[in-house]
Scaffold this active site. Structure first.
Site, short mmCIF file in Angstrom:
data_model
loop_
_atom_site.label_atom_id
_atom_site.label_comp_id
_atom_site.label_asym_id
_atom_site.label_seq_id
_atom_site.Cartn_x
_atom_site.Cartn_y
_atom_site.Cartn_z
N ASN A 32 -8.09 4.34 18.67
CA ASN A 32 -8.46 3.35 17.67
C ASN A 32 -9.74 2.67 18.14
OD1 ASN A 32 -7.42 1.87 15.18
ND2 ASN A 32 -7.85 0.16 16.55
N ALA A 76 -10.71 3.40 3.97
CA ALA A 76 -11.49 4.35 3.15
C ALA A 76 -12.86 3.77 2.83
CB ALA A 76 -10.72 4.66 1.86
N SER A 128 1.03 9.68 0.31
CA SER A 128 1.68 8.64 -0.48
C SER A 128 3.02 8.26 0.14
CB SER A 128 1.92 9.11 -1.92
OG SER A 128 2.61 8.10 -2.63
N LYS A 185 -3.99 13.09 -5.50
CA LYS A 185 -3.45 11.80 -5.05
C LYS A 185 -3.90 10.68 -6.00
CE LYS A 185 -1.67 8.43 -2.64
NZ LYS A 185 -2.47 7.38 -2.18
N HIS A 188 -1.83 10.90 -9.04
CA HIS A 188 -0.52 10.35 -8.68
C HIS A 188 -0.53 8.83 -8.85
CE1 HIS A 188 2.01 8.16 -5.81
NE2 HIS A 188 2.91 9.11 -5.97
N ASN A 189 -1.55 8.19 -8.31
CA ASN A 189 -1.59 6.74 -8.40
C ASN A 189 -1.76 6.27 -9.84
OD1 ASN A 189 -1.55 7.07 -5.62
ND2 ASN A 189 -2.96 5.38 -5.24
N GLU A 192 1.51 6.45 -11.35
CA GLU A 192 2.29 5.32 -10.79
C GLU A 192 1.98 4.03 -11.57
OE1 GLU A 192 1.94 4.95 -6.44
OE2 GLU A 192 1.59 2.81 -6.73
P1 NBP Z 1 -6.71 -0.11 6.87
O1 NBP Z 1 -7.15 0.52 5.59
O2 NBP Z 1 -6.45 -1.55 6.89
O3 NBP Z 1 -7.82 0.24 8.00
C1 NBP Z 1 -7.73 -0.28 9.29
C2 NBP Z 1 -8.13 0.76 10.30
O4 NBP Z 1 -9.48 1.19 10.08
C3 NBP Z 1 -8.09 0.20 11.71
O5 NBP Z 1 -7.66 1.22 12.57
C4 NBP Z 1 -9.56 -0.14 11.95
O6 NBP Z 1 -9.90 -0.18 13.31
C5 NBP Z 1 -10.20 1.04 11.30
N1 NBP Z 1 -11.64 0.88 11.06
C6 NBP Z 1 -12.30 0.07 10.20
BR1 NBP Z 1 -11.53 -1.17 9.13
N2 NBP Z 1 -13.63 0.23 10.23
C7 NBP Z 1 -13.83 1.17 11.18
C8 NBP Z 1 -15.00 1.77 11.69
N3 NBP Z 1 -16.21 1.46 11.21
N4 NBP Z 1 -14.87 2.68 12.67
C9 NBP Z 1 -13.67 3.01 13.16
N5 NBP Z 1 -12.51 2.48 12.70
C10 NBP Z 1 -12.59 1.56 11.71
O7 NBP Z 1 -5.44 0.67 7.46
P2 NBP Z 1 -4.13 1.25 6.74
O8 NBP Z 1 -3.56 0.29 5.78
O9 NBP Z 1 -3.31 1.77 7.83
O10 NBP Z 1 -4.68 2.46 5.89
C11 NBP Z 1 -5.37 3.55 6.48
C12 NBP Z 1 -5.84 4.47 5.38
O11 NBP Z 1 -4.71 5.01 4.71
C13 NBP Z 1 -6.69 3.80 4.32
O12 NBP Z 1 -7.69 4.68 3.88
C14 NBP Z 1 -5.73 3.55 3.21
O13 NBP Z 1 -6.34 3.47 1.95
C15 NBP Z 1 -4.83 4.75 3.32
N6 NBP Z 1 -3.48 4.61 2.79
C16 NBP Z 1 -2.81 3.47 2.92
C17 NBP Z 1 -1.53 3.33 2.43
C18 NBP Z 1 -0.77 2.07 2.61
O14 NBP Z 1 0.31 1.96 2.03
N7 NBP Z 1 -1.26 1.12 3.38
C19 NBP Z 1 -0.93 4.41 1.81
C20 NBP Z 1 -1.61 5.60 1.72
C21 NBP Z 1 -2.90 5.68 2.21
P3 NBP Z 1 -9.80 -1.59 14.11
O15 NBP Z 1 -8.38 -1.71 14.54
O16 NBP Z 1 -10.72 -1.37 15.25
O17 NBP Z 1 -10.24 -2.66 13.17
#
Ligand code: NBP
Length: 479
Positions: A32, A76, A128, A185, A188-189, A192
């Site tokens: 990370n 993203a 998802s 995906k 899908h959303n 949803e």
């Molecule tokens: P977030 O979308 O909140 O992203 C946080 C992560 O991104 C942390 O690990 C952060 O590192 C890293 N990050 C960022 Br912000 N900027 C960065 C950069 N410039 N370089 C390297 N790392 C960076 O996390 P999440 O909610 O776990 O979602 C992750 C992905 O999965 C997203 O794309 C999201 O859309 C997708 N997703 C989410 C869900 C859900 O239910 N949450 C479901 C399906 C898909 P750090 O710790 O150093 O800040």
């Protein structure tokens, strides 16, 4: 390196997917940007399996067996590009980068093409099921090349949800080239959004027309959940409706501010549908309904406008009405899924993807938010006829929607009569009636276009393209 997979980006999603891989016996390299998250993961969950923590991108890449498989789970958008730019120079030909974030499929197409130039596979993957799904088995929609899928597919299938137990069917399949996974995906959303809107309307009608309290409506939803509407969203709706706010003792649903937010995938679906020219009014109405709910200024300005008194039905015949609402909900649901599947086909046609429409239904049966018994029926419809032009053309769905339509109309009429907004139910019914219509007023629209803009028209009785000289002698010219 010894790790079969690496996960970079260890917020909720990445952390839980890494744990899911480890729990299935894979050695997982974890990384990370902020190393504290990596340490926290190993401290808290290190005993769940085999993790190789890495502090730097170099260490992370070195920890992976070849061809390297890297799952990127960062926010993203720009962060995904930054991570790709950081890692790509450290990778070799044949390595595979999987992006499990919620990327727009157009970005995925761009990234896949750029990495392909360097001999690196890019697997844009829809995931998802949220945080819980990531840990216990999500629905996974990988795009990219068939070759890349051979290298990562089996692992993704292993950690995905399985229908009918761990030995059942995995909720993961190769969707198609480049951006196909993220496209599917996105749809899908969108579906949803439509499902949630329709459920909201059913609730609102049971409350506003039948005058039922949330606890009573929860019972109705629970009953529906043991029938053809059996689904995760109906189940959680029943649960929410039984919840009482601890602070006020009121039904929880009554103390939540009535403004629905959105992160943008529903909007992407509708924007893309407009570009592709595929009608998805059910999804569009759901996106607009959320948007409308947030316009407090417009709502305040319109509040004094007159309408019928609420709850005219009272408690009388609530059960009969609930039955009709079930028909309306089910019929509208068939329509919005039909639109979603048409959109997937339109995307496949536009971008040259070979998408197995039945397989898409199959992998949404578990793990994801729209998981439902219903999806098995869609799978069945496409396996009976892979070239089905619309779900509405499937004989079983056609029969069901035909049986439902009298009640559906009654419910839409009741909504209008009682002043309860039901844009999803009514738009779905309008779509149904428009598709079945012998003649559409599009004839008049086209005549108007010819009148003011000489846009020409075709005739029903013979071939050719025609224009009427409206401002002259109204004679017809073949053009
Ligand atoms: P977030 O979308 O909140 O992203 C946080 C992560 O991104 C942390 O690990 C952060 O590192 C890293 N990050 C960022 Br912000 N900027 C960065 C950069 N410039 N370089 C390297 N790392 C960076 O996390 P999440 O909610 O776990 O979602 C992750 C992905 O999965 C997203 O794309 C999201 O859309 C997708 N997703 C989410 C869900 C859900 O239910 N949450 C479901 C399906 C898909 P750090 O710790 O150093 O800040």
């Amino acid at each position: 390196g010894t790790a079969q997979i690496g996960v970079t980006g260890l917020a909720v999603m990445g952390r839980n997917l890494a744990r899911n891989f480890a729990r299935h016996g894979y050695t997982v390299a974890v990384h990370n940007r902020t190393a504290a998250r990596t340490r926290a993961l190993v401290d808290e969950f290190g005993d769940e399996g085999s993790f190789v923590p890495a502090e730097t991108p170099q260490e992370f890449v070195a920890a992976l067996e070849r061809p390297r498989r890297l799952l990127v789970m960062v926010k993203a958008g720009a962060p995904t590009d930054e991570v790709i730019d950081e890692f790509a120079p450290l990778l070799d030909e044949g390595d595979i980068v999987i992006d499990g974030g919620n990327a727009h499929f157009a970005d995925t197409r761009r990234r896949e093409a750029a990495l392909r130039e360097r001999g690196i596979h890019f697997v844009g993957t829809g995931v998802s099921g949220g945080e819980e799904g990531a840990l216990h088995g999500p629905s996974i929609m990988p795009g990219g090349s068939a070759e890349a899928y051979r290298a990562v597919g089996p692992m993704l299938e292993t950690i995905s949800a399985h229908v009918d137990g761990p030995d059942g069917a995995p909720c993961c399949t190769h969707i198609g080239a480049d951006g196909a996974g993220h496209f599917v995906k996105m749809v899908h959303n969108g579906i949803e959004y439509a499902d949630m809107q329709l459920i909201g309307e059913a609730y609102d009608l049971l409350r506003g027309v039948a005058g039922l309290e949330p606890g009573r409506i929860a019972e109705i939803f629970r009953r529906w959940n043991s029938g053809r509407l059996d689904s995760y969203l109906i189940e959680i709706t029943a649960d929410i409706l039984t919840h009482t706010d601890a602070a006020t003792g009121r039904p929880f649903v009554d103390i939540v501010a009535d403004r629905a937010e959105q992160k943008g995938t529903g909007r992407w679906t509708v924007q893309t549908a407009l570009d592709l020219g595929v009608p998805v009014p059910g999804i569009a109405e759901a996106v607009f309904a959320r948007s409308l709910s947030g316009h407090t200024d417009l709502r305040a300005a319109a509040r004094p406008l007159p309408g019928p008194a609420a709850s005219a039905l009272g408690g009388r015949d609530a059960d009969g009405f609930a039955e009709q609402v079930e028909h309306a909900l089910y019929a509208s649901k068939i329509v919005s899924y039909a639109q979603g599947w048409n959109m997937i086909q339109a995307g496949a046609d536009a971008y040259g993807w070979e998408i197995d429409l039945g397989a898409v239904a199959s992998i949404w049966r578990g793990g994801c938010i729209i998981r439902a018994a219903f999806l098995d029926r869609i799978r069945g419809a496409y396996s009976a006829d892979p070239a089905l032009p619309s779900l509405l053309a499937d004989p079983q769905f056609a029969k069901e929607i035909g049986d439902a339509q009298p009640s559906w109309r009654t419910v839409v009429i009741a909504a209008a009569r009682h002043g309860v907004p039901a844009p999803g139910f009514s738009a779905a019914l309008a779509y149904y009636d428009a598709l079945r219509a012998e003649r559409l007023p599009a004839a008049l629209t086209q005549a108007q276009r010819d009148y003011f803009g000489a846009h020409t028209y075709r005739r029903t009785d013979r071939e050719g393209v025609f224009h009427t000289r409206w401002s002259e002698d109204r004679s017809e010219a073949e053009v």
